[in-house]
Design an enzyme around this catalytic site. Structure first.
Site, mmCIF file in Angstrom:
data_model
loop_
_atom_site.group_PDB
_atom_site.id
_atom_site.type_symbol
_atom_site.label_atom_id
_atom_site.label_comp_id
_atom_site.label_asym_id
_atom_site.label_seq_id
_atom_site.Cartn_x
_atom_site.Cartn_y
_atom_site.Cartn_z
ATOM 1 N N ASP A 62 0.825 -1.209 0.000
ATOM 2 C CA ASP A 62 0.000 0.000 0.000
ATOM 3 C C ASP A 62 0.859 1.259 0.000
ATOM 4 O OD1 ASP A 62 -1.554 -2.214 0.845
ATOM 5 O OD2 ASP A 62 -3.030 -0.864 1.732
ATOM 6 N N HIS A 64 -1.039 4.630 -0.639
ATOM 7 C CA HIS A 64 -2.052 5.539 -0.086
ATOM 8 C C HIS A 64 -1.696 7.016 -0.209
ATOM 9 C CE1 HIS A 64 -5.075 2.795 1.348
ATOM 10 N NE2 HIS A 64 -4.175 2.047 1.962
ATOM 11 N N ASP A 90 -3.964 -0.113 -3.693
ATOM 12 C CA ASP A 90 -4.168 0.962 -2.721
ATOM 13 C C ASP A 90 -3.181 2.109 -2.966
ATOM 14 O OD1 ASP A 90 -6.194 -0.558 -1.705
ATOM 15 O OD2 ASP A 90 -5.522 -0.469 0.370
ATOM 16 N N ASP A 93 -6.123 7.594 -1.596
ATOM 17 C CA ASP A 93 -6.813 7.765 -0.315
ATOM 18 C C ASP A 93 -5.813 7.926 0.830
ATOM 19 O OD1 ASP A 93 -9.411 7.700 -1.310
ATOM 20 O OD2 ASP A 93 -9.612 5.530 -1.068
ATOM 21 N N ASN A 122 -8.434 -2.771 -2.654
ATOM 22 C CA ASN A 122 -9.802 -2.431 -2.263
ATOM 23 C C ASN A 122 -10.086 -0.934 -2.371
ATOM 24 O OD1 ASN A 122 -7.985 -2.347 0.106
ATOM 25 N ND2 ASN A 122 -9.809 -1.676 1.212
ATOM 26 N N HIS A 123 -9.044 -0.090 -2.386
ATOM 27 C CA HIS A 123 -9.256 1.354 -2.539
ATOM 28 C C HIS A 123 -9.329 1.787 -4.000
ATOM 29 C CE1 HIS A 123 -9.027 3.167 1.565
ATOM 30 N NE2 HIS A 123 -8.630 1.936 1.828
#
Length: 379
Positions: A62, A64, A90, A93, A122-123
């Protein structure tokens, strides 16, 4: 209907220059991002749900929206002209630079298509990005317009769901599904859609390992499942795999190993959300020659021979963002900058200075001073 076409290298290098040579990085205009996404859709259409990749390769968890920490990853692991990368999803976000982060990865995927490999987390979802920062960041940085969010989230529907490495390792964002026993079930899926609430596709991006259980259990996340040792052992045995690599879970030390290296979590966002204080890592896989195993290394470190976690701390800019950020750092200060990188414009400033032999991204990292911070190697 999607019409295939390509973007000249000099235009891609100009986009890289906008992102890399300015502080804060300059966001790319909507027309440019639309052009990038449209071009990438044509590439992803030909990529299977599970990519077949080969070592050596560096696996990134991730990110992010922590743009400066993404640059740290390239500084540590090497620039894409020389290093193969698999990113486990991911990308947006939470962090202050989701636009810049995903823009850089999209440009790099077009610039070095054989070196940069992206899968879905999932993001990479319309629902999640509406609630966890990306949608709001787009509105703030693009004067209230959601067009860029639409272009990028539409592209997310095209991302592959996983990868195999040397045919022996399975990589995805989250974990396993009680509805899926064979990789061929994933290969046969229709992935070109928003992530559903349940089913194999949802479980691949939402599930987590749990050392306290043997089978499946409902996840406290409200999506996906927890899976135990019997599940991972059967899945690997049935698919002739030796290991599963995934991301999706914050790790204080940057990584976690389960079941003597049968499952690894790699986490690549240091000081997550600018307050967690955690380390991050990149998993480097040099080879998968597991016939000659070293049981001491495998048991003590939790990785297979030929693998190591490269652990790193947050970048200096990450600390600065903690104080100054608040989701506005990437906005172009000069309104005239907003249209300066439109790829459909034949008068891009200075783009004639770029050519196929001038690798802008590689030269950027060659000119940067080597990071002085100690890097831990787990062999």
């Amino acid at each position: 209907m999607t019409v295939p076409f390509s973007i000249p290298i000099k235009d891609l290098d100009y986009c890289l220059e906008q992102l890399l040579n300015h502080k804060p990085p300059r966001i790319l205009p909507p027309d440019t991002i639309q052009h990038l996404c449209h071009t990438l859709k044509t590439q992803f259409l030909s990529i299977p749900n599970i990519m077949s990749l080969q070592s050596p390769i560096s696996v990134v968890g991730d990110i992010h929206g922590q743009y400066h920490d993404l640059l740290e990853i390239f500084q540590i692991g090497g620039s894409p002209p020389d290093t193969n990368y698999l990113f486990l999803g991911d990308y947006v976000d939470r962090g202050y630079y989701s636009i810049e982060t995903i823009s850089l990865l999209l440009v790099l995927k077009l610039r070095y298509p054989e070196r940069i490999n992206l899968i879905r987390g999932n993001h990479e979802s319309r629902t999640i990005t509406t609630n966890y920062g990306f949608y709001t960041e787009v509105l703030n940085k693009y004067h209230g317009s959601a067009d860029v969010w639409n272009y990028i989230t539409d592209l997310f529907d095209y991302l592959p769901l996983g990868a195999t490495i040397d045919g022996k390792i399975f990589a995805c964002h989250g974990g396993l599904s009680p509805s899926c026993q064979q990789l061929d079930q994933i290969r046969a899926m229709d992935r070109f859609k928003e992530i559903p609430h349940d089913g194999i596709m949802a479980d691949l991006v939402w599930s987590d390992p749990d050392v306290e259980i043997l089978d499946f259990k409902l996840s406290p996340r409200g999506a996906g499942y927890l899976f135990g040792s019997d599940v991972i052992n059967k899945f690997c045995n049935d698919n002739n795999l030796v290991q599963m690599i995934r991301a999706h879970q914050l790790c204080n030390e940057g990584f976690t190993t389960y079941w003597k290296g049968k499952c690894l979590t790699v986490w690549s966002a240091p000081n997550y959300c600018y307050r967690c204080g955690n380390k991050a890592s990149v998993l480097e896989i040099i080879h998968s020659n597991y016939e000659t195993t070293n049981n001491k290394l495998q048991n003590d470190q939790g990785v297979l021979p030929g693998q190591f976690f490269n652990v790193f701390e947050a970048s200096q800019e990450n600390d600065e963002d903690t104080i100054k950020g608040k989701s506005v750092n990437g906005i172009n200060s000069d309104p005239d900058d907003f249209d300066s990188t439109n790829l459909s414009n034949n008068n891009i400033n200075n783009k004639d200075n770029y050519n196929d032999e001038n690798d802008f991204f590689a030269s950027y990292f060659q000119e940067r001073p080597r990071r002085q911070q100690h890097v831990e190697y787990f062999l």
